[in-house]
Write an enzyme that holds these catalytic residues in place. Structure first.
Site, mmCIF file in Angstrom:
data_model
loop_
_atom_site.group_PDB
_atom_site.id
_atom_site.type_symbol
_atom_site.label_atom_id
_atom_site.label_comp_id
_atom_site.label_asym_id
_atom_site.label_seq_id
_atom_site.Cartn_x
_atom_site.Cartn_y
_atom_site.Cartn_z
ATOM 1 C CG HIS A 179 11.468 49.218 39.203
ATOM 2 N ND1 HIS A 179 10.597 49.748 38.276
ATOM 3 C CD2 HIS A 179 10.755 48.261 39.864
ATOM 4 C CE1 HIS A 179 9.425 49.144 38.375
ATOM 5 N NE2 HIS A 179 9.494 48.235 39.343
ATOM 6 C CG HIS A 182 5.557 49.165 36.867
ATOM 7 N ND1 HIS A 182 6.151 47.939 37.034
ATOM 8 C CD2 HIS A 182 5.392 49.319 35.520
ATOM 9 C CE1 HIS A 182 6.331 47.357 35.865
ATOM 10 N NE2 HIS A 182 5.874 48.186 34.923
ATOM 11 C CE1 TYR A 184 6.297 50.162 43.794
ATOM 12 C CE2 TYR A 184 6.698 49.347 41.570
ATOM 13 C CZ TYR A 184 6.078 49.220 42.804
ATOM 14 O OH TYR A 184 5.229 48.163 43.038
#
Length: 375
Positions: A179, A182, A184
């Site tokens: 990930h 967004h 993070y």
């Protein structure tokens, strides 16, 4: 006489094609997008989670990307109910999820996640763990609680991602997704708004990829050569939809090339609306540009199947038909390779089965108010 293929039939034909992602063959082009649910008390996915994913695999989703799962670092998360991808009990639960999805005919990868400076002091699962990030700066530009990562922090997080990836292969998953989107942790290093380091991990766009590239390289080293490594990234951040990593294709290439070079097999390009062009002078969306610049397979995502106009487009009704044609045209031209569906699959676990069978008359528009549970 000209014979026109109905939109529903054309969608079924194009989306049903198999695809190879490194050593994994996925039966069709439909991906279940990762969606945080907080249904795993103690970070342990139970039988309800097995059923949740298996049900969608049985209904035709080719590749499932799980909800974000915390890697084994104290500062990785902010909830005791988000699943973790470390720990004996947690991994035993995930092994059952993978087994269930395979029995249903699907493929599955966990999304490995560290939230970085999004974390607030005192949050579980490790209440006294500090928020950490490239410069100790939050997405809104404030310093607040938390601190910049030390060399030891960097090494610990890199190891946590690598160990989680090795565990994923060991317990039967088909690949991993990192990930990096967004706002993070990995994205915090990529974005100038949160990365103000003056060492080798900060500076220009290429320098800002160094940490993410080291994570990818460690993951690649920890798994077999044919095990797919997917990297999800975005321009936008969770509280800043106008944020951008790159203003031009050249700037985007500077970011993606180092990641591809160290082992990313697939890029998952997250946008809020898949149909919007990414840069002026081209109709390509972010996934399209990503594939053009890297040569890697890409997954497009962003509001697929959420509104009534999209459904009418499948049925050949009115102006929305063009947006459906554009999606299918892009897939047919191999501008990108797969389409991730999120909230529409929450509402209707049979969404993929209906689309692949041409039963689009049975689809209904997404309605958040109608979701009683996320099972």
């Amino acid at each position: 006489m000209t014979v026109t293929t109905p939109p529903a039939s054309r969608a079924a034909e194009i989306l049903s094609r198999p695809i190879a992602l490194n050593g994994l063959t996925v039966p069709n082009r439909i991906v279940m997008a990762p969606m945080t649910r907080q249904f795993s008390p103690g970070g342990v996915p139970g039988e309800d989670v097995v059923s949740y994913y298996s049900r969608r695999a049985a209904a035709g989703v080719g590749l499932i990307v799980t909800e974000g799962t915390y890697v084994g670092h104290d500062s990785a998360g902010q909830s005791s109910r988000v699943p973790r991808f470390h720990g004996e009990e947690q991994l035993a639960g995930w092994a059952k999820v993978a087994e269930g999805v395979h029995a249903a005919g699907g493929t599955i990868v966990p999304q490995l996640w560290h939230i970085g400076m999004v974390r607030k002091q005192g949050q579980p699962p490790v209440a006294d763990a500090p928020a950490v990030g490239p410069s100790g700066i939050r997405l809104d530009g404030t310093e607040g609680e938390g601190r910049a990562m030390t060399r030891q922090d960097l090494d610990d997080v890199i190891s946590a991602f690598a160990e989680a990836a090795a565990a994923a292969e060991r317990i039967g998953f088909d690949g991993v997704e990192l990930h990096g989107a967004h706002g993070y942790l990995l994205d915090q290093f990529l974005w100038a708004g949160t990365n103000r380091r003056t060492d080798a991990y900060g500076g220009d766009r290429v320098a800002r990829t160094k940490f993410a590239a080291e994570v990818v390289a460690a993951v690649r080293e920890s798994v077999s050569a044919e095990f797919p490594v997917i990297f999800r990234y975005s321009q936008w951040k969770s509280d800043n939809y106008d944020a951008r990593l790159a203003e031009t294709p050249e700037e985007l290439e500077a970011i993606l090339t180092p990641l591809a070079a160290v082992g990313v097999d697939v890029f998952h390009a997250s946008t809020r609306r898949y149909w919007l062009p990414e840069f002026e002078g081209s109709d390509l969306n972010l996934a399209g540009w990503t594939k053009k610049l890297t040569g890697r397979p890409t997954i497009t995502v962003g509001s697929v199947g959420l509104d009534g106009d999209f459904i009418k487009g499948f049925m050949g009704e009115g102006s929305p038909l063009k947006s459906i044609d554009d999606l299918l045209d892009s897939l047919e031209r191999d501008e990108y390779d797969m389409v991730a569906v999120g909230r529409a699959l929450l509402q209707d676990p049979e969404w993929a089965a209906k689309v692949l069978a041409g039963r689009t008359d049975e689809l209904s528009a997404y309605d958040a108010a109608s979701l009683k549970t996320l099972g």
